[in-house]
Motif scaffolding. Structure first.
Motif, short mmCIF file in Angstrom:
data_model
loop_
_atom_site.label_atom_id
_atom_site.label_comp_id
_atom_site.label_asym_id
_atom_site.label_seq_id
_atom_site.Cartn_x
_atom_site.Cartn_y
_atom_site.Cartn_z
N THR A 45 51.31 78.51 -45.86
CA THR A 45 51.26 79.80 -45.18
C THR A 45 50.37 79.66 -43.96
N THR A 56 55.26 81.88 -44.51
CA THR A 56 55.19 80.87 -45.56
C THR A 56 56.48 80.06 -45.51
N ALA A 92 53.42 76.53 -39.38
CA ALA A 92 53.48 76.37 -40.83
C ALA A 92 54.37 75.18 -41.20
#
Length: 140
Positions: A45, A56, A92
């Motif tokens: 995340t 995420t 991410a």
């Protein structure tokens, strides 16, 4: 022609390389399933700089969840929001890729694993050919 115990100099190197490959393959067979499961479970995340967007992603960089803070509606900037979401997802995904590379580090060199993840077959083959012993410089 210079030989070592009746073999051409590169034959001994090729045998050693073949043994190294065999040992690596054996380790992969033994250890890779557990590492693969660990890598598949990776989720990262990342939050945007302003903290209003949280993304995420899974091990492959696929979006698993997107959270938007209600304060984003205070600014009427759809393009800015889209750019922030995109940057956050990319950040991410990069961290997830780094984590997968770390997981496989005991078995696969980081550069080779990264090339594999990125689908760069040329880089994987080049790295493998560079490890071949006594290869003429023009063929490396």
């Amino acid at each position: 022609m210079n030989t070592t115990r009746g073999q051409a100099p590169d034959a001994a190197g090729m045998r050693a390389y073949a043994e190294e490959l065999r040992a690596t393959f054996t380790r992969l067979q033994e250890e890779a399933p557990a590492l693969h499961e660990k890598a598949r479970a990776v989720q990262v995340t990342e939050k945007s700089r302003d903290g209003l967007v949280a993304a995420t992603v899974g091990a492959n960089g696929d979006l698993v969840r997107l959270d938007l803070d209600p304060r984003i509606y205070r600014r009427q900037d759809a393009r800015g929001l889209a750019d922030t979401i995109t940057r956050t997802i990319h950040a991410a995904a990069a961290k997830a890729q780094d984590r997968v590379v770390e997981i496989f580090a005991p078995l696969i060199p980081a550069e080779q694993m990264r090339a594999h993840i990125e689908g760069d077959l040329d880089a994987v083959l080049e790295q493998m050919s560079m490890r071949l012993p006594n290869q003429p410089p023009g063929e490396r």
